[in-house]
Motif scaffolding. Structure first.
Motif, PDB file in Angstrom:
ATOM      1  N   VAL A   1      12.620 -17.630  38.098  1.00  0.00           N
ATOM      2  CA  VAL A   1      13.250 -17.254  39.369  1.00  0.00           C
ATOM      3  C   VAL A   1      13.292 -15.730  39.452  1.00  0.00           C
ATOM      4  CG1 VAL A   1      14.693 -19.337  39.514  1.00  0.00           C
ATOM      5  CG2 VAL A   1      15.580 -17.291  38.374  1.00  0.00           C
ATOM      6  N   ALA A   2      13.576 -15.213  40.632  1.00  0.00           N
ATOM      7  CA  ALA A   2      13.563 -13.752  40.820  1.00  0.00           C
ATOM      8  C   ALA A   2      14.960 -13.201  41.074  1.00  0.00           C
ATOM      9  CB  ALA A   2      12.652 -13.399  41.991  1.00  0.00           C
ATOM     10  N   SER A   3      15.094 -11.903  40.896  1.00  0.00           N
ATOM     11  CA  SER A   3      16.267 -11.157  41.345  1.00  0.00           C
ATOM     12  C   SER A   3      15.758  -9.883  41.995  1.00  0.00           C
ATOM     13  CB  SER A   3      17.166 -10.770  40.163  1.00  0.00           C
ATOM     14  OG  SER A   3      17.717 -11.904  39.538  1.00  0.00           O
ATOM     15  N   THR A   4      16.581  -9.283  42.812  1.00  0.00           N
ATOM     16  CA  THR A   4      16.178  -8.020  43.434  1.00  0.00           C
ATOM     17  C   THR A   4      16.111  -6.913  42.385  1.00  0.00           C
ATOM     18  OG1 THR A   4      18.474  -7.501  43.910  1.00  0.00           O
ATOM     19  CG2 THR A   4      17.223  -8.596  45.661  1.00  0.00           C
ATOM     20  N   ARG A   5      15.403  -5.856  42.682  1.00  0.00           N
ATOM     21  CA  ARG A   5      15.326  -4.616  41.899  1.00  0.00           C
ATOM     22  C   ARG A   5      14.618  -4.796  40.548  1.00  0.00           C
ATOM     23  NH1 ARG A   5      19.042  -0.679  43.470  1.00  0.00           N
ATOM     24  NH2 ARG A   5      19.411  -0.104  41.311  1.00  0.00           N
ATOM     25  N   LYS A   6      13.887  -5.907  40.370  1.00  0.00           N
ATOM     26  CA  LYS A   6      13.242  -6.141  39.076  1.00  0.00           C
ATOM     27  C   LYS A   6      11.778  -6.564  39.260  1.00  0.00           C
ATOM     28  CE  LYS A   6      17.496  -7.147  36.623  1.00  0.00           C
ATOM     29  NZ  LYS A   6      18.326  -8.044  35.831  1.00  0.00           N
ATOM     30  N   ALA A   7      11.066  -5.892  40.155  1.00  0.00           N
ATOM     31  CA  ALA A   7       9.707  -6.336  40.485  1.00  0.00           C
ATOM     32  C   ALA A   7       8.818  -6.441  39.250  1.00  0.00           C
ATOM     33  CB  ALA A   7       9.079  -5.369  41.493  1.00  0.00           C
ATOM     34  N   ALA A   8       8.799  -5.394  38.433  1.00  0.00           N
ATOM     35  CA  ALA A   8       7.884  -5.394  37.278  1.00  0.00           C
ATOM     36  C   ALA A   8       8.306  -6.437  36.254  1.00  0.00           C
ATOM     37  CB  ALA A   8       7.861  -4.003  36.642  1.00  0.00           C
ATOM     38  N   TYR A   9       9.601  -6.501  35.980  1.00  0.00           N
ATOM     39  CA  TYR A   9      10.115  -7.434  34.965  1.00  0.00           C
ATOM     40  C   TYR A   9       9.853  -8.882  35.376  1.00  0.00           C
ATOM     41  CZ  TYR A   9      13.526  -9.207  31.515  1.00  0.00           C
ATOM     42  OH  TYR A   9      14.149  -9.861  30.476  1.00  0.00           O
TER      43      TYR A   9
END
Ligand code: NAD
Length: 262
Positions: free
Chosen positions: A149-157
């Motif tokens: 899943v994704a979270s904001t501010r962590k594009a590369a990770y």
């Protein structure tokens, strides 16, 4: 218990946090442990002593910077020369940087992809032939809930961890008829220096006490409101090395206090 006696285990990024705990758990099963990561000489000597005390056979350290593919090849060749072929490979080293995508610095993107994703390809590429020759091996990739899943501010990770989950599946399929398994572990929040930095930044940005920032960080994502411990992840890595896990292949086992159940 000495279920890994005589096996050589490389744990990347094992001078801190989750990698250190996984290395200690493998040491507790009698494995020969190869440590990797950054740290002061004195701290690394101390860590080697902890591994031996936990039950490790031989303990080696290699400080290769895993963002450099050539350094990875040299590290694996050195381990094979000095300790024997690698039986257990734990790809754990990882870094984080948080910023919205339009502000994300290119050098941070490149570094995160190089360490959190490409380094895992390079270690597997170099270590797998030896495992296949001997008909046994365990590859454990430390991904994250952010592999699913994704979270904001962590594009590369998030991109790197999703990539690592994909790499895990491909390696598992390519080795499916062999004694080598490849799986990933997907932790939620674990209180390590990597996460402490995010808590500290949050406290500063929102001008709130660190304890409040820690509470808010957990409350936002992790229903248990309790941190996963590095030791719990060490125990899971040991389980994945055992016979009971022989037909677990290509999975990401999440340990996240309910984060991805929502
Ligand atoms: P940490 O910062 O405590 O440890 C990171 C380790 O990687 C250290 O040993 C460091 O020296 C090493 N390292 C950093 N750059 C390196 C490089 N270029 N070459 C070699 N080694 C390098 O972090 P942690 O929280 O223990 O994270 C370990 C892994 O777990 C990472 O892959 C991280 O993404 C993942 N993870 C952490 C959490 C969490 O909440 N802490 C959650 C999910 C996944």
């Amino acid at each position: 218990m000495t279920t890994l006696k005589g096996k050589v285990a490389l744990v990347t990024g094992s001078t801190s946090g989750i990698g250190r705990a996984i290395a200690l758990s493998l040491a507790g099963e009698g494995a020969d442990v190869v440590l990797n990561g950054f740290g002061e000489d004195e701290a690394i000597e101390g860590l080697k002593g902890e591994m031996a005390k936990a039950g490790a056979g031989r303990v080696l350290f290699d400080g290769a910077n895993l963002t450099q593919p050539d350094a990875i090849g040299a590290m694996i060749r050195r381990i094979e020369r000095e300790a024997g072929a690698i039986d257990v490979l734990v790809n754990n080293a990882g870094i984080q940087h948080t910023a919205v995508v339009q502000d994300f610095p290119t050098d941070r993107w490149d570094a995160i992809i190089a360490l959190n994703l490409s380094a895992c390809f390079h270690t597997i590429h170099h270590a797998l032939p030896g495992m296949l020759d001997r008909g046994w091996g365990r590859i454990v990739n430390v991904a994250s809930v952010h592999g699913l899943v994704a979270s904001t501010r962590k594009a590369a990770y998030v991109a790197a961890k999703h990539g690592l989950v994909g790499l895990t599946k491909v390696v598992a399929l390519e080795t499916a008829e062999t004694g080598v398994t490849c799986n990933a572990i997907g932790p939620g929040w674990v209180l390590t220096p990597l996460v402490q930095a995010q808590i500290d930044r949050r406290a500063k940005e929102e001008n709130i006490p660190v304890a409040q920032a820690e509470h808010d960080l957990l409350a936002e994502k992790q229903p248990s409101k309790a941190f996963v411990t590095p030791e719990q992840l060490g125990a899971l890595a040991v389980f994945l090395c055992g016979d009971a896990a022989r037909q677990i292949r290509g999975q990401t086992l999440v340990v996240d206090g309910g984060w991805t159940a929502q």
